[in-house]
Write an enzyme that holds these catalytic residues in place. Structure first.
Site, short mmCIF file in Angstrom:
data_model
loop_
_atom_site.label_atom_id
_atom_site.label_comp_id
_atom_site.label_asym_id
_atom_site.label_seq_id
_atom_site.Cartn_x
_atom_site.Cartn_y
_atom_site.Cartn_z
N LYS A 55 -11.23 3.19 -10.97
CA LYS A 55 -11.22 1.66 -11.84
C LYS A 55 -12.92 1.98 -12.67
CE LYS A 55 -7.77 -0.98 -10.27
NZ LYS A 55 -6.82 -0.49 -10.82
N TYR A 94 -3.58 -1.69 -7.99
CA TYR A 94 -3.59 -0.72 -8.82
C TYR A 94 -3.54 -0.17 -10.09
CZ TYR A 94 -3.64 5.09 -8.81
OH TYR A 94 -3.98 5.58 -9.40
N TYR A 150 -2.82 10.62 -2.14
CA TYR A 150 -4.19 10.12 -2.26
C TYR A 150 -3.42 11.02 -0.80
CZ TYR A 150 -5.44 7.97 -6.14
OH TYR A 150 -5.76 7.77 -7.35
N HIS A 192 3.13 6.84 -15.31
CA HIS A 192 3.17 7.13 -13.58
C HIS A 192 4.15 5.83 -13.69
CE1 HIS A 192 1.38 11.02 -12.74
NE2 HIS A 192 1.98 11.50 -13.85
N PRO A 219 -14.47 6.64 -6.96
CA PRO A 219 -13.91 6.79 -7.25
C PRO A 219 -11.85 6.59 -7.11
CG PRO A 219 -14.36 8.66 -6.83
CD PRO A 219 -15.23 7.55 -5.93
#
Ligand code: APR
Ligand code: PHB
Length: 409
Positions: A317, A404, A221, A93, A313
């Site tokens: 990580k 990220y 998200y 991704h 979450p």
């Protein structure tokens, strides 16, 4: 082959009065991803280790956890010899999306930070590690009861456990506490020997797994007025979705229909596709917590993974941090045995904590920006402004992307 330190045969058994006594170099407590990966790295370096796991292998595989891997994690898994299926089945991704006020904003991870992430379930990593261990000659004891650490403060530690009514004792050089947040290792250390830092969030995540093609290409998200939602996936035919829920909620209060309706309202009509008809295979509620213990080393005991820290979450990580701890511990043990160099073991805690705190910061920041918190109007405006700034500023997006995809190991 005899071990110089104890005089006991290495990896052999003596039996007296129903007690068996063996010796190994490292006892690893816990066969989650941290313990299994450490076992595999040590095995490849010729270091003898025994893994003790309280549960059965099936139980460990039944736990559904996150599934976003940093490039650094993928590299370590390759180095451990468990990268083949990951390379075939993992999904690369190059971006993630943030939903806010009915719009979706893409964070171009690859373009901004130069790296992508890999979507591959933690359960699959655990399975790959279990398979390779079963095929080699690493010893794993499942359903090991009453694991107890003995003499971990001095140079000759031991670990005892019970299995099928027999007590076993293992002499070792080191103990690796890879036994998760509720494990016995951290609990064996007197609380005045460490400092714990903790934040408990006033909500949980309700997760649902379903066999259906994901109607999204990248993770979403979403910060909505009704609460956070996350659209994720495990494969081209399996979705994993979450909604922020109350800590008082029970899974049986959430029918699939109720879940999908809430998810639709939060994630937006455009993303839901035909999912409202998908039946759940698993549903569970998890609380959100930030937690770090300092230090990670106590004499001959080293903590790694969830035994030492928990992240909410939101930043994905948890597994990545467990992998970097384990990698540092593996390097330090390797240098100890090969070079008689103690410095990496001495620096283990500091080296891990530098990375842990940055991942804690990022996970806390993501959690803070994306959920509905009970609180004052000022905090809400700050959250809205932070998101607006993120969508407008390439610098802010680069900062998010860099974290990220994972800071360097
Ligand atoms: N004796 C033996 N084994 C134990 C004991 C005990 N007293 N207590 C716990 N265990 C085992 C658990 O049953 C579990 O299988 O230790 C293992 C710990 O595994 P995880 O909880 O998966 O922790 P870790 O391997 O550090 O993995 C970290 O898991 O929770 C996620 O977000 C986290 O992705 C991250 C990853
Ligand atoms: C998941 O797929 O379970 C998942 C993905 C990303 C997260 C958390 C969980 O941040």
């Amino acid at each position: 082959m005899h071990d110089r330190a104890s005089g006991l045969p290495r990896s052999s058994t003596t039996s007296e009065r129903g007690l068996t006594r063996t010796r190994t170099q490292v006892v690893i407590v816990g066969a989650g991803p941290a313990g299994l990966l450490l076992g595999q790295l040590l095995l490849r370096a010729g270091i003898d280790a025994v893994i003790l796991e309280r549960r059965s292998a099936e139980y460990v595989l039944g736990r559904i956890r996150a599934g976003v891997l940093e490039q650094g994690t993928v590299d370590v898994l390759h180095q451990a010899g468990v990268g083949a299926r990951l390379s075939r089945e993992g999904l690369v991704h190059e971006g993630v999306e943030i939903g806010f006020r009915g719009r979706r904003h893409r964070i171009a991870l690859k373009e901004l930070a130069g790296k992508s992430v890999m979507v591959y379930g933690q359960t699959e990593i655990t399975r790959d590690l279990m398979d390779i261990r079963a095929a080699g000659n690493g010893k794993t004891v499942y359903q090991a009861d009453e694991v107890a650490l003995l003499d971990w403060q001095n140079a000759s530690p031991r670990v005892s456990y019970r299995k099928d009514g027999v007590t076993h004792e293992i002499d070792c050089d080191f103990i690796a506490g890879c036994d998760g947040f509720h494990g016995v290792c951290r609990a064996s250390v007197p609380s005045d020997r460490y400092q714990a830092f903790e934040r408990i969030y006033p909500f949980g995540w309700l997760g649902l797994l379903a066999d259906a093609p994901p109607p999204w290409n990248e993770l979403i998200y979403a910060n909505s007025e009704r609460g956070f939602a996350l659209a994720s996936l495990r494969s081209p035919t399996r979705v994993r979705c979450y909604v922020q829920c109350s800590l008082e909620d029970r899974v049986d209060q959430w029918s699939d229909a109720r879940f999908w309706e809430e998810f639709r309202q939060r994630i937006g009509e455009g993303a839901i596709g035909d999912l409202a008809r998908a039946a759940s295979i698993e549903k569970s509620i998890a609380p959100l917590r930030s937690f770090v213990v300092e230090p990670l080393r106590f004499g001959r005991l080293f903590l790694a993974g969830d035994a030492a820290h928990i992240v909410p979450p939101t930043g994905a990580k948890g597994l990545n941090l467990a992998v970097s701890d384990v990698f540092y511990l593996y390097e330090a043990l390797r240098d100890h045995y090969r070079e008689r160099d103690e410095r990496p073991l001495d620096h283990y805690s500091t080296r891990c904590l530098r990375r842990i705190w940055k991942a804690e910061r990022f996970s806390w920041w993501m959690t803070r920006q994306l959920h509905q918190f009970p609180g004052d109007a000022f905090s809400k405006r700050m959250q809205e402004t932070e998101l607006e700034y993120l969508f407008e500023s390439r610098a802010a997006q680069t900062s998010m992307a860099e974290n990220y995809v994972g800071l360097p190991l």
